[in-house]
Design a protein around this motif. Structure first.
Motif, PDB file in Angstrom:
ATOM      1  N   CYS A 138       0.821  -1.220   0.000  1.00  0.00           N
ATOM      2  CA  CYS A 138       0.000   0.000   0.000  1.00  0.00           C
ATOM      3  C   CYS A 138       0.844   1.254   0.000  1.00  0.00           C
ATOM      4  O   CYS A 138       0.536   2.229   0.688  1.00  0.00           O
ATOM      5  N   VAL A 139       1.952   1.228  -0.759  1.00  0.00           N
ATOM      6  CA  VAL A 139       2.750   2.445  -0.832  1.00  0.00           C
ATOM      7  C   VAL A 139       2.117   3.327  -1.908  1.00  0.00           C
ATOM      8  O   VAL A 139       2.039   2.945  -3.065  1.00  0.00           O
ATOM      9  N   GLY A 140       1.642   4.459  -1.464  1.00  0.00           N
ATOM     10  CA  GLY A 140       0.975   5.356  -2.407  1.00  0.00           C
ATOM     11  C   GLY A 140      -0.425   4.908  -2.766  1.00  0.00           C
ATOM     12  O   GLY A 140      -0.980   5.367  -3.750  1.00  0.00           O
ATOM     13  N   SER A 141      -0.958   3.988  -2.003  1.00  0.00           N
ATOM     14  CA  SER A 141      -2.345   3.622  -2.210  1.00  0.00           C
ATOM     15  C   SER A 141      -3.075   3.732  -0.885  1.00  0.00           C
ATOM     16  O   SER A 141      -2.454   3.652   0.177  1.00  0.00           O
ATOM     17  N   ARG A 142      -4.355   3.873  -0.962  1.00  0.00           N
ATOM     18  CA  ARG A 142      -5.210   3.890   0.216  1.00  0.00           C
ATOM     19  C   ARG A 142      -4.732   4.929   1.237  1.00  0.00           C
ATOM     20  O   ARG A 142      -4.810   4.704   2.430  1.00  0.00           O
ATOM     21  N   ASN A 143      -4.212   6.012   0.716  1.00  0.00           N
ATOM     22  CA  ASN A 143      -3.888   7.099   1.628  1.00  0.00           C
ATOM     23  C   ASN A 143      -4.676   8.324   1.208  1.00  0.00           C
ATOM     24  O   ASN A 143      -5.536   8.243   0.331  1.00  0.00           O
ATOM     25  N   GLU A 144      -4.372   9.444   1.821  1.00  0.00           N
ATOM     26  CA  GLU A 144      -5.207  10.594   1.517  1.00  0.00           C
ATOM     27  C   GLU A 144      -5.061  11.059   0.090  1.00  0.00           C
ATOM     28  O   GLU A 144      -6.026  11.458  -0.567  1.00  0.00           O
ATOM     29  N   GLU A 145      -3.853  10.963  -0.393  1.00  0.00           N
ATOM     30  CA  GLU A 145      -3.615  11.439  -1.753  1.00  0.00           C
ATOM     31  C   GLU A 145      -4.247  10.495  -2.778  1.00  0.00           C
ATOM     32  O   GLU A 145      -4.842  10.917  -3.751  1.00  0.00           O
ATOM     33  N   HIS A 146      -4.072   9.204  -2.541  1.00  0.00           N
ATOM     34  CA  HIS A 146      -4.631   8.195  -3.439  1.00  0.00           C
ATOM     35  C   HIS A 146      -5.501   7.244  -2.618  1.00  0.00           C
ATOM     36  O   HIS A 146      -5.053   6.200  -2.183  1.00  0.00           O
ATOM     37  N   PRO A 147      -6.732   7.631  -2.419  1.00  0.00           N
ATOM     38  CA  PRO A 147      -7.537   6.877  -1.434  1.00  0.00           C
ATOM     39  C   PRO A 147      -8.103   5.567  -1.968  1.00  0.00           C
ATOM     40  O   PRO A 147      -9.066   5.064  -1.424  1.00  0.00           O
ATOM     41  N   TYR A 148      -7.517   5.050  -3.010  1.00  0.00           N
ATOM     42  CA  TYR A 148      -8.056   3.818  -3.574  1.00  0.00           C
ATOM     43  C   TYR A 148      -7.038   2.688  -3.500  1.00  0.00           C
ATOM     44  O   TYR A 148      -5.846   2.929  -3.303  1.00  0.00           O
ATOM     45  N   CYS A 149      -7.503   1.487  -3.647  1.00  0.00           N
ATOM     46  CA  CYS A 149      -6.641   0.309  -3.664  1.00  0.00           C
ATOM     47  C   CYS A 149      -6.225   0.048  -5.102  1.00  0.00           C
ATOM     48  O   CYS A 149      -7.028   0.168  -6.018  1.00  0.00           O
ATOM     49  N   SER A 150      -4.984  -0.299  -5.282  1.00  0.00           N
ATOM     50  CA  SER A 150      -4.513  -0.505  -6.653  1.00  0.00           C
ATOM     51  C   SER A 150      -4.702  -1.927  -7.148  1.00  0.00           C
ATOM     52  O   SER A 150      -4.263  -2.295  -8.225  1.00  0.00           O
ATOM     53  N   LYS A 151      -5.312  -2.726  -6.362  1.00  0.00           N
ATOM     54  CA  LYS A 151      -5.830  -4.030  -6.739  1.00  0.00           C
ATOM     55  C   LYS A 151      -4.769  -5.087  -7.041  1.00  0.00           C
ATOM     56  O   LYS A 151      -4.963  -6.260  -6.755  1.00  0.00           O
ATOM     57  N   MET A 152      -3.638  -4.679  -7.653  1.00  0.00           N
ATOM     58  CA  MET A 152      -2.696  -5.712  -8.080  1.00  0.00           C
ATOM     59  C   MET A 152      -1.462  -5.824  -7.214  1.00  0.00           C
ATOM     60  O   MET A 152      -0.708  -6.780  -7.338  1.00  0.00           O
ATOM     61  N   CYS A 153      -1.224  -4.870  -6.295  1.00  0.00           N
ATOM     62  CA  CYS A 153       0.051  -4.853  -5.581  1.00  0.00           C
ATOM     63  C   CYS A 153       0.225  -6.050  -4.653  1.00  0.00           C
ATOM     64  O   CYS A 153       1.334  -6.573  -4.511  1.00  0.00           O
ATOM     65  N   CYS A 154      -0.844  -6.493  -4.018  1.00  0.00           N
ATOM     66  CA  CYS A 154      -0.724  -7.650  -3.134  1.00  0.00           C
ATOM     67  C   CYS A 154      -0.281  -8.862  -3.946  1.00  0.00           C
ATOM     68  O   CYS A 154       0.629  -9.605  -3.547  1.00  0.00           O
ATOM     69  N   ALA A 155      -0.900  -9.005  -5.115  1.00  0.00           N
ATOM     70  CA  ALA A 155      -0.547 -10.133  -5.964  1.00  0.00           C
ATOM     71  C   ALA A 155       0.899 -10.019  -6.432  1.00  0.00           C
ATOM     72  O   ALA A 155       1.640 -11.010  -6.470  1.00  0.00           O
ATOM     73  N   GLU A 156       1.293  -8.787  -6.770  1.00  0.00           N
ATOM     74  CA  GLU A 156       2.673  -8.561  -7.215  1.00  0.00           C
ATOM     75  C   GLU A 156       3.668  -8.990  -6.134  1.00  0.00           C
ATOM     76  O   GLU A 156       4.636  -9.698  -6.398  1.00  0.00           O
ATOM     77  N   ALA A 157       3.407  -8.551  -4.921  1.00  0.00           N
ATOM     78  CA  ALA A 157       4.311  -8.858  -3.816  1.00  0.00           C
ATOM     79  C   ALA A 157       4.407 -10.363  -3.608  1.00  0.00           C
ATOM     80  O   ALA A 157       5.504 -10.923  -3.481  1.00  0.00           O
ATOM     81  N   ILE A 158       3.262 -11.004  -3.611  1.00  0.00           N
ATOM     82  CA  ILE A 158       3.258 -12.444  -3.354  1.00  0.00           C
ATOM     83  C   ILE A 158       3.922 -13.188  -4.506  1.00  0.00           C
ATOM     84  O   ILE A 158       4.677 -14.140  -4.313  1.00  0.00           O
ATOM     85  N   LYS A 159       3.654 -12.696  -5.711  1.00  0.00           N
ATOM     86  CA  LYS A 159       4.269 -13.300  -6.893  1.00  0.00           C
ATOM     87  C   LYS A 159       5.792 -13.257  -6.777  1.00  0.00           C
ATOM     88  O   LYS A 159       6.488 -14.269  -6.929  1.00  0.00           O
ATOM     89  N   ASN A 160       6.322 -12.071  -6.448  1.00  0.00           N
ATOM     90  CA  ASN A 160       7.770 -11.921  -6.322  1.00  0.00           C
ATOM     91  C   ASN A 160       8.310 -12.721  -5.152  1.00  0.00           C
ATOM     92  O   ASN A 160       9.371 -13.347  -5.254  1.00  0.00           O
ATOM     93  N   ALA A 161       7.570 -12.701  -4.051  1.00  0.00           N
ATOM     94  CA  ALA A 161       8.020 -13.445  -2.877  1.00  0.00           C
ATOM     95  C   ALA A 161       8.145 -14.930  -3.202  1.00  0.00           C
ATOM     96  O   ALA A 161       9.137 -15.584  -2.867  1.00  0.00           O
ATOM     97  N   LEU A 162       7.130 -15.438  -3.903  1.00  0.00           N
ATOM     98  CA  LEU A 162       7.157 -16.863  -4.236  1.00  0.00           C
ATOM     99  C   LEU A 162       8.311 -17.185  -5.185  1.00  0.00           C
ATOM    100  O   LEU A 162       8.969 -18.203  -5.052  1.00  0.00           O
ATOM    101  N   LYS A 163       8.507 -16.269  -6.128  1.00  0.00           N
ATOM    102  CA  LYS A 163       9.570 -16.505  -7.112  1.00  0.00           C
ATOM    103  C   LYS A 163      10.936 -16.520  -6.416  1.00  0.00           C
ATOM    104  O   LYS A 163      11.784 -17.360  -6.703  1.00  0.00           O
ATOM    105  N   ILE A 164      11.100 -15.596  -5.475  1.00  0.00           N
ATOM    106  CA  ILE A 164      12.386 -15.536  -4.754  1.00  0.00           C
ATOM    107  C   ILE A 164      12.577 -16.805  -3.929  1.00  0.00           C
ATOM    108  O   ILE A 164      13.643 -17.409  -3.916  1.00  0.00           O
ATOM    109  N   LYS A 165      11.491 -17.199  -3.266  1.00  0.00           N
ATOM    110  CA  LYS A 165      11.585 -18.423  -2.463  1.00  0.00           C
ATOM    111  C   LYS A 165      11.938 -19.612  -3.353  1.00  0.00           C
ATOM    112  O   LYS A 165      12.619 -20.538  -2.930  1.00  0.00           O
TER     113      LYS A 165
END
Lengths: 148, 253, 566, 1004
Positions: free
Chosen positions: D742-769
């Motif tokens: 949620c960097v730059g998302s769901r805050n006052e400036e950008h009060p919305y969820c970017s929908k894909m970042c959680c998946a991105e993080a998990i995708k990269n985490a899994l790939k690294i693992k």
């Protein structure tokens, strides 16, 4: 006021109310009341308009001038407008109109603006009942003498 | 004190009334408690008559018609039987079922008429006075009986009962015959529903009440009451009245 | 038509007449006191007690009282309405009071006679009964009796012996009669018979005689090769459409007699039936007509294809037919060996039993067989188990005659639908009441005769033809028909309640309820008998009944219960 | 093999209806097969829809009516598919239409049969909360409005037969076998709710006050059993405290389904909010694991729920539920954030049940020979989310995976788009077109009005004195004939109406009967067939709004009916023929944006033979996808992208302009004109086109927080992905990676969820693992929003040892660089601060859209942007890829942040939406539109502002100066301009002031 008209007003007076309903929500809501056989007073006569936004304030004024005892305007709930924003425009318009009418000495009970959705048959019936009550509480439309 | 029950007989004109006449001609003696209302056919006896009779404090009601197959109107007595069965089922709900009786008496059965009346009078004597008789009758039961009357008088039960025999004997519109047991099961559940609904309506007639009030007054689980409140509302018989705190009240329309 | 004395505004004025009936009532009940009691009841303006209310003097009293006290309701407390109501009603009418404003209270058969030993209780009961009678009388309404014209003509369906006799009889009474026969010739089964029992008359002779009479009768119109295609209307006024060779004929009649007869069963797959040496009794008749038998060994089997699970009825005349034909054979060929295998010989009455005796004397052998061990038919012999000997007997035959029953015509269903009458389980027509109305249908103005109802012999067919004709004439001999006023009706103001569920329509035993072309429920007044089943069943309570209204019955209940409900 | 220009659509919920309408409008014959007796599916059961709180019935019912009436849609209800043989382009479908025992053609839906039926049955539409009859209709507004007999309950009493005046009850009806020939199949069977009976702890069906969310939906609904009152089932009281339990049967490996049902977080929030709106005394509490408000404007909704409505969120699963025997309240024990077990009493409990595959999923798969995925949903792949495993058979909606209404509608259109590509050459081959007689010119004739008054069996005639009303009508001015009919809508009456028009030379027709909403088109069609302009028709409603609602006052109802008829006559005297303007359509397309979305759309359209102009601002195609290597599911994005680019470059009819700059877009639907320059040489080019697809994408957020840019160890997630795929060696020495969500998302400036970042993080985490299981990975998150089947990877990541630590919304982690050590500190109130040493810090940045970039285009197209600078669609739920401005569509990141498969769905959806216009040679505009009287217009421009459709412009006129001008092609006739026009210069045809005044005045 003559005695005769006094007499007349004391006997069972049936207020005549004109209702402007938007085609998409309120008219459908009124239909649902029918389908569900919810009973309400038969005092209203419905004029179907595409959207409450279409209702010229003139319609309201003319209705009173032509002797209707009360007005009911019902549109979609805020946000539900089939035409995106028509009901918002109507809301603003009627807020002002209402003030103006009150200023002119018209009882606010004659002017009934509300929202009814297509799923609110019951609410529609309730609003008609309430409107009829409101109008009854102020008696026949005497401000305008014009009769048909 | 010697209890002399009030007994009312509904006699069909062609068999039972003639049977009663024959009893007279033959000077057969039977208890004088019975008063007779002549109807053309036992099938004419609207269940309402029986419930009204109970309400006005009559201790026992006997309906008499022609023997099966002998009906002057071909099948009126069969209809009477079906209707009477429903009456019994309804009275079961308030434990008054033993105060009503259906019997077939032919025009030639004067002696039997005497016996039937004697036996019925005896059985009512044994039961004692109707809780609805006298000045201090059971108000609660009275209202329940009123509800039963209204239930039996309602379209739903009348329609079910009126079609029952055809469905059992001639077959329904799909050409199937449904057994008496199955139909009774449907009828009983309809009876229970309508009885409760009418009780609710009677209670609401006086004043707006909440589901909890009704539950307490009728001694029925409040969720069951709510279920019927929904049905009554759907039929536009009741509506919301007001909300007090968190409790909606209902009124009869 | 009596004058309706009652009008809306007129207050109710009831007169009560208590009958002593000699000592029958007066011996148990104090009639004077009862009359006094009656006077205290609401709306009662006059009460009296007479020794015999039904005697001339009693009747005069009623009439005078009506006049003098301006009564608009009359109650007689005496015996039973079942016998005396018509009398008192007519007295009321004579006094200008609508007969339906009369009410009866039974204090004799159902009170004094049955509670002689408890006069006090009986007295209380009589008071209650009078109170109930008064309550009911208060609610009574004047009714009009409905009068319909009667078309003095009749339709007879079926030109067999029964139908021809019915037609001839009706014609003789002066009614225009239409006789419809589906075959080319009149006569029905008579055409296939040789001689008739018990007088051994030749069938053709009988036929010639009656057919001649029919054909000569100008008052009878015969339609042969004709079918009924539609029947509308009701008693006194039926409209019938007949199709004769494709031409449609429309007639109007006041009554209809169903004499369609029945059909002999062909015993396919039974006892080796082949129509040659193993034939039916009916086929034998034909053989006998121009006697061409040169066989000596003849066996007859009775109850073929009947009195079994499929047809649980006795065909009535087959025993006699067998006897008759056996005797004819014996007469022509005394050397013939004839054996009749039977289950039970049905020869009722003097003449028939006589026949049986003659047959036995002539040497015809009778062997009883059991339904569970029927004869076994082989190429030219029959094996039959004899219960008395306990063994099987073998009888050779050259001709085997099977006595088969009459079965219902195939088109009975169709005719029943047109007439809206019932069939029984074997598809014979069902009479209104087996004992009391054997030649009536439940539907008024429609009658039945002959084998259409049940297999019968010629004698019975003829008498039933007469009987049906007589029943029909009870309608036809009147110019108009007065119909019961106490009937069910759908009041105009309740019409909107009716949803057309057809519950009443299905329940009405007289088919007096129908849906009209506007799809609305309609009660045909002339057909209604006023049983009230529809009234007690209508879910919408839209149908009402006259003279036994809910209000009237409830008022009696309230009067007895003693509590006035809101 | 011959292709067939017809399509089978299985399932008529909102998805099936949308796909059918799209295809029918695009020139295909559609067989819409529904297994129940009415269309509308689950959406029709809903009270309101998130995030707009729109009334579900208000927005769906016009669509259903349109579906039910469309001449190219053959609606087959109460039917099951038995067999599907053949191949893409030509399938033979065998289906069984089960008997309704009511003749669909004859049934007028009047409902008398249901009223008179003595047998009660459980009303499944109300989820068993109320009773209906054995003869019933699914719901009051059902389309088609056909009653049916519930054979299980029916005892065959025959009453309905007797009471049906239309003689529609047919007991001898039997199941009917139907065989149809179609070119493609679209599966839209929807979903079934998870049934919580199986999990005993929740007490469902044991405790009276525990209900499922769908039951609660009916409780909330104004047309539900309680008429919108929120009552609990034990005693009918309003529950002061309602607990909502999330994830019932979802994300539950043991007892339910392992995946996330995607929609429950939002609908729960909605139900809580609506409950609160109904009664302020209600205090909703939501027990959840994560709040997955990942869609457009969803987070704002959650915030409103929390702040404005006071909805309490407790991020914990509950421990136990116990019913209090006396009060039937429910005692819930749960763990607080600081680890304490507390007990709390609630009055009612709502179980937010998950979405399961349809119960007959296996059967559907067998019949159509398609593959299901591991959860028994339809198997698809990321790059073609609407394609099943069998060519020619497509899927949309929840059968493809749990999803909400907008995504379903999008996918429905996408499936229609795919069909368009497959069957374009047989388009318009099987649709029917009616030959109509020439219109009679009624100009100059005095009005000759014919009035037809309907008995509607007993529905009107039973309460209103129809003969009296007819007589009354006959005496009204200009009425030359008035007649009454048993059923005015029956086929034989249509013939009568036509005959009467001839006989009496009628030039106006009035029908007084039921509601114009359903029946007006029918009568309009009739008079048109008789040669009258369809606007010479008036309808007045004396059933639904008169006889049915005044049953106990027949006299007043009759009086009202007379008034209504007179009002209609008065209006009819003043109506005149209207012409629907027809516009030629230029069958070319402009697609703006050359990312995956734009390319997919352009390619699909060009393949159908439409001249397509694909415009990309940059030199390279591919947009943001160039930085993505893999999807979470493991699909190779780069391969897909290069393949796509290759296709785009070689596709016939596809004109590609890179480094392009749009100078101007003029015109309107069907007739746009665009001029642009392209290439480094700025070559100008101009072309005409009929539609515009906006696929301008969005950008990755470049963070300013967490000392990004100050330390090479602090990188964006996409940079980490590049490392993983391009230079995995760089990760060799890394022992610990921390990711902040949620960097730059769901805050006052950008009060919305970017929908894909959680998946991105998990995708990269899994790939690294995968690369090195020894690396410690910690993901710091607010909510993990791996919705739908993505939940599987969340589970996998946890199993792989990825550490997930939640931080509170207002307590972001701190990054401290001390002595060269990168430490991330997470504040946990229950356990104190946690400090994690990291070798790499990956920031999951959101997607942002810049106003500067979008504004110009928005102005050129006259389409709106929302507060977050994404384009604003016409209707969140039902028109997710349309703009209010006709002929302009939006897809992909330009609309909102979303993953690739959603972008592709939207791209294909715009293809279908575009085809509804491009498939026609001419489009017909609305007839009842605004008209400006130039002599009165002062050119103030207020109407321009009020018009939601951009249909009004101020123009210079030679005679009148500056005046407003209506674009008839765009005007919808809502009348907002007219009502506000201060000089009364604008009137609405069909609803003119004069006409309405006539209705108001006409009382004697």
């Amino acid at each position: 006021m003559t005695d005769k008209s006094k007499e007349k007003s004391t006997e069972e007076w049936k207020p005549k109310i004109i209702a402007f309903l938007c085609n998409w929500c309120s008219y459908a809501g009124a239909d649902l009341a029918g389908v569900s056989r919810i009973q309400y007073p038969p005092n209203i006569r419905v004029v179907r308009v595409p959207c409450t936004g279409r209702i010229n304030p003139f319609f309201i004024i003319k209705s009173l001038a032509y002797g209707w005892d009360g007005i009911l305007v019902s549109g979609c709930h805020p946000g539900d407008c089939h035409y995106i924003s028509g009901n918002y425009i109507a809301r603003r318009r009627f807020a002002i109109l209402r003030d103006l009418m009150i200023f002119l000495g018209i009882e606010p009970e004659r002017l009934n603006f509300t929202w009814v959705s297509a799923a609110e048959g019951e609410r529609f019936a309730k609003i008609v009942r309430k409107t009829v009550e409101n109008v009854k509480s102020v008696g026949p439309n005497k401000i305008f003498n014009k009769k048909w | 004190m010697n209890f002399e029950p009030k007994i009312l007989g509904f006699l069909c004109n062609w068999c039972s009334y003639a049977g009663a006449d024959l009893a007279g001609v033959s000077r057969i003696q039977y208890p004088p408690n019975i008063r007779v209302i002549r109807v053309m056919c036992s099938g004419r006896v609207d269940p309402k008559f029986i419930f009204t009779s109970l309400q006005v404090g009559i201790d026992g009601i006997i309906v008499m018609g022609c023997h099966p197959g002998d009906c002057h109107y071909l099948e009126g007595n069969y209809e009477a039987e079906v209707k009477f069965k429903m009456v019994k089922l309804l009275l079961n709900l308030v434990d008054l079922q033993d105060r009503v009786h259906l019997e077939w008496v032919s025009a030639s059965e004067g002696v039997r008429f005497g016996e039937v009346v004697t036996n019925f009078t005896e059985s009512i004597k044994k039961l004692g006075p109707s809780p609805l008789s006298g000045e201090n009758f059971d108000q609660h039961l009275f209202e329940k009986l009123k509800a039963i009357e209204l239930a039996a008088d309602g379209e739903r039960l009348r329609a079910l009962v009126a079609r029952k025999r055809i469905i059992m004997e001639e077959g329904n519109i799909y050409g199937e015959k449904i057994s008496q047991e199955d139909l009774d099961e449907i009828l009983i559940s309809a009876i229970e529903d309508e009885f409760l609904r009418q009780q609710i309506l009677l209670k609401l007639k006086n004043e707006p009440l909440s589901v909890k009030d009704l539950s307490q007054l009728l001694n029925i689980d409040s969720s069951v009451i709510l279920k019927h409140i929904i049905s009554l509302k759907a039929r536009n018989l009741i509506d919301y009245d007001k909300i007090e705190g968190i409790t909606p009240f209902y009124q009869k329309l | 038509m009596s004058i309706n004395k009652e009008s809306e505004d007129e207050p109710i004025r009831i007169g009560v007449f208590v009958c002593h009936c000699g000592t029958n009532i007066g011996g148990v009940l104090d009639c004077e006191e009862l009359a006094e009691y009656a006077a205290t009841l609401p709306n009662v303006v006059f009460s009296d007690h007479n020794l015999y209310t039904c005697a001339e003097i009693g009747l005069t009293t009623i009439k005078e009282a009506i006049e003098e006290h301006n009564l608009n309701r009359v109650i007689v407390c005496s015996c039973t309405p079942r016998t005396h109501e018509p009398l008192f009603r007519s007295i009321c009418e004579e006094a200008g009071l609508n007969k339906y404003l009369f009410s009866f209270v039974n204090i004799r058969e159902q009170c004094s006679w049955v509670h002689m030993k408890k006069p006090e209780d009986a007295f209380e009961k009589a008071k209650d009964l009078i109170k109930m009678g008064v309550a009911r009388a208060t609610k009574l309404e004047a009714l009009e009796t409905i009068v319909v014209d009667v078309d003095p003509s009749a339709l007879v369906i079926g030109g067999g012996i029964s139908g021809m006799n019915a037609a001839s009889n009706l014609s003789k009474q002066g009614f225009k009669t239409y006789l419809v026969e589906k075959e080319k010739n009149l006569g029905g089964l008579l055409n296939s018979l040789y001689r008739l029992f018990p007088n051994d008359q030749e069938s053709s002779e009988l036929l010639k005689d009656i057919e001649g009479r029919i054909q000569a009768d100008k008052n009878i119109t015969v339609y042969t090769s004709s079918m009924i295609t539609s029947i509308d209307g009701f008693v006194g006024n039926f409209e019938v459409e007949i199709n004769q060779n494709g031409n449609s004929i429309r007639i109007k009649v006041g009554a209809i007699i169903v004499a369609v007869g029945a059909t002999p069963l062909k015993p396919i797959n039974l006892f080796g039936y082949d129509g040659k040496i193993r034939i039916t009794q009916f086929e034998l008749e034909n053989v006998l007509k121009n006697y061409s038998l040169n066989t000596n060994n003849i066996v007859m089997i009775q109850c073929v294809g009947t009195r079994n699970e499929e047809r649980m009825y006795c065909s009535n005349f087959c025993c006699m037919s067998a006897l008759k034909n056996a005797l004819i054979i014996k007469e022509k060929n005394p050397d013939a060996h004839i054996a009749i295998l039977f289950r039970d010989m049905h020869t009722p009455g003097i003449a028939y039993e006589e026949y049986y005796r003659r047959a036995r004397e002539s040497g015809i052998i009778f062997i009883k067989y059991l339904p569970e061990k029927p004869p076994i038919v082989e190429e030219n012999k029959i094996k039959i188990y004899n219960e008395y000997l306990g063994t099987e007997i073998i009888i050779p035959y050259e001709l085997l005659v099977l006595s088969t029953p009459l079965i219902a015509n195939e088109d009975n269903k169709q005719i029943a639908q047109l007439l809206k009458v019932q069939l029984e389980e074997n598809n014979f027509f069902l009479e209104a009441h087996v004992k009391l109305r054997p030649n009536d249908f439940a539907t008024d103005g429609v009658y039945i005769a002959g084998s259409a109802k049940w297999p019968v012999d010629i004698t019975e067919s003829i008498s039933q033809g007469y009987a049906a004709a007589a029943r029909a004439s009870t309608i036809l001999s009147h110019d108009t028909l007065e119909v019961e006023g106490a009937i069910a009706y759908l009041p105009e103001e309740y019409k909107d309640l009716c949803r057309g569920c057809e519950i009443c329509l299905k329940l009405c035993p007289y088919k007096a309820i129908r849906k009209n072309e506007k799809d609305e429920i309609e009660i045909i007044q002339v057909l209604c008998k006023g049983c009230g089943v529809c009234v007690a069943s209508c879910p919408k309570k839209a149908i009402k009944i006259k003279h036994y209204t809910n209000e009237q019955i409830l008022s009696e209940i309230y009067a007895f219960g003693g509590i006035k409900l809101p | 093999m011959n292709k067939v220009g017809a399509v089978l659509v299985v399932g008529a919920g909102i998805g099936g209806s949308q796909v059918s309408l799209d295809l029918a409008e695009s020139g295909y014959k559609v067989y819409l097969v529904e297994k129940s007796t009415s269309i509308g599916g689950v959406m029709a059961q809903l009270d309101k829809t998130f995030p707009t709180n729109d009334c579900a019935m208000c927005i769906i019912s016009p669509k259903l009516v349109e579906t039910g009436r469309h001449h190219n849609i053959d609606l087959i209800i109460n039917a099951d598919i038995r067999e599907a043989s053949g191949d893409a382009g030509n399938f033979t479908i065998k289906l069984t239409k089960r008997a309704l025992y009511v003749n669909q053609e004859k049934c007028t839906g009047c409902g008398v049969c249901g009223q008179e039926c003595p047998i009660e049955a459980i009303d499944t539409f109300n989820e068993g909360l109320s009773m209906c009859k054995a003869t019933s209709v699914k719901y009051p507004q059902a389309v088609p409005l056909v009653y049916y007999i519930n054979l299980e309950k029916c005892i065959g009493c025959g009453i309905c037969y007797g009471v049906c005046k239309a003689k529609a009850v047919e007991y001898d009806q039997t199941d009917r076998e139907i065989e149809i020939n179609v070119g493609a199949v679209i599966l839209a069977p929807g979903f079934d709710e998870f049934e919580p009976d199986s999990i005993k702890e929740y007490g469902y069906s044991k405790y009276r006050n525990v209900v499922t969310s769908i039951e609660f939906e009916r409780i909330l609904s104004a047309s539900g059993p309680f008429a919108g009152k929120v009552l609990r089932l034990s005693d009918g009281d309003i529950p002061r405290k309602i607990a909502f339990l999330q994830c019932i049967g979802s994300r539950d490996m043991k007892r339910g389904q392992p995946y996330c049902s995607s929609v429950c977080c939002m609908y729960t929030a909605k139900e809580a909010v609506i409950a609160k709106e109904h009664f302020d005394v209600i205090n909703p509490t939501i027990f959840c694991m994560d709040v997955r408000a990942y869609g457009k404007d969803f987070d704002k909704y959650i915030e409103r729920a929390k702040n404005q409505y006071g909805v309490r969120y407790i991020k914990n699963r509950i421990a136990s539920i116990l019913e209090m025997p006396e009060t039937k309240d429910l005692k819930i024990s749960y763990e607080t954030e600081d680890g304490k077990i507390v007990e709390e009493i609630f009055n009612m409990l709502v179980l937010s049940v998950g979405l399961n595959p349809p119960k007959d999923a296996k059967k559907i798969a067998d019949v159509f020979n398609i593959n299901l995925n591991e959860y028994n949903f339809c198997e698809t792949n990321s790059f073609n989310p609407i394609q099943t495993s069998r060519p020619g058979i497509f899927v949309c909606g929840a059968f493809q995976g749990p999803k909400d209404i907008p995504e379903t509608v999008t996918q429905a259109s996408a499936a229609a788009g795919a069909v368009n590509v497959l069957l374009s050459e047989v388009k318009n081959t099987l649709i029917t077109k009616k030959e109509l007689p020439e219109e009679i010119d009624v100009r100059g004739q005095p009005p000759r009005i014919g009035v037809f008054i309907c008995h509607c069996g007993i529905n009107i005639g039973g309460y209103v004195d129809v003969p009296a009303v007819t007589e009354y009508a006959n005496k009204l001015p200009n009425v030359v004939m008035a007649d009454r009919n048993l059923y005015t809508c029956s086929a034989d009456t249509q013939t009568i109406i036509k005959e009467k028009i001839k006989e009496y030379n009628l030039n106006r027709v009035i029908v007084a009967s039921c509601t114009p909403r359903t029946h007006e088109p029918l009568f309009q069609e009739t008079i048109r067939e008789a040669g009258l302009n369809r606007y010479l028709f008036q309808m007045t409603n004396i059933r639904d709004q008169c006889s049915w609602v005044h049953m106990h006052e027949p006299e007043n109802a009759t009086e009202k009916a007379k008034d209504l008829v007179r009002m209609a006559v008065n209006k009819a005297r003043r109506i005149f023929p209207l012409q629907r303007m027809t516009l030629d359509v230029t069958k070319n397309v402009l697609v703006i944006g050359g990312g995956i979305t734009g390319m997919v759309a352009a390619l699909d359209l060009a393949q159908q033979g439409f001249e397509t102009y694909l415009v990309e601002r940059e030199k390279e195609l591919g947009g943001i996808a160039r930085e993505i290597y893999s999807t979470l599911e493991g699909d190779n994005v780069q391969e897909f992208l290069s393949d796509l680019i290759k296709k785009v470059k070689t596709q016939e009819n596809l004109n590609l302009y890179t480094e392009a700059n749009i100078e101007a877009i003029d015109g309107y639907v069907g007739n746009f004109h665009t001029s642009l320059t392209y290439g480094d040489k700025k070559i100008p080019v101009e072309f005409d086109h009929g539609v515009v697809i906006v696929a301008t994408g969005a950008n990755e957020y470049i963070p300013t927080e967490y000392q990004y840019g100050e330390d090479p160890r602090i990188i964006r997630q996409s940079e980490l992905e590049e490392k993983i795929y391009k230079s995995p060696n760089e990760l060799k020495d890394v022992k610990s990676i921390v990711m902040i969500q949620c960097v730059g998302s769901r805050n006052e400036e950008h009060p919305y969820c970017s929908k894909m970042c959680c998946a991105e993080a998990i995708k990269n985490a899994l790939k690294i693992k995968e690369l090195n299981p020894e690396i410690n990975i910690t993901i710091l998150f607010r909510d993990i929003r791996t919705y739908g089947f993505k939940e599987k990877y969340y589970q996998k990541a946890r199993q792989a040892g990825v550490l997930f630590i939640q931080f509170n919304d207002n307590q972001e982690p701190e990054v401290k660089i001390e002595n060269g050590n990168l430490n991330i500190i997470v504040k946990k109130p229950d356990v104190g601060d946690i400090s994690i040493k990291a070798d790499l810090l990956a920031l999951s940045v959101g997607i942002v859209s810049s106003r500067d970039e979008k504004e110009e285009l928005a102005m050129q197209l006259k389409v709106p942007l929302n507060d977050d600078n994404f384009f604003l669609e016409a209707h969140v739920k039902l028109r997710p890829v349309d703009f209010a401005t006709e002929g302009v569509f939006v897809a992909g990141l330009a609309h909102a942040p979303k993953p690739i498969e959603d972008c592709i769905s939207q791209a294909k959806a715009t293809v279908s939406r575009a085809c509804t216009i491009l498939s026609k040679d001419k489009i017909e505009a609305e007839g009842k539109i605004a008209r400006i009287d130039p002599t009165r217009c002062t050119g103030c421009g207020l109407c321009v502002l009020n018009c939601a459709y951009n249909a009004i412009e101020l123009q210079e006129d030679r005679r009148f100066g500056t005046i407003a001008v209506i674009n008839e092609a765009l005007c919808k006739g809502c009348g907002a301009c007219s009502g506000n026009c201060r000089c009364s210069a604008i009137d609405i045809l069909g609803f003119t002031g004069e006409q309405i005044f006539a209705m108001i005045m006409g009382r004697e």
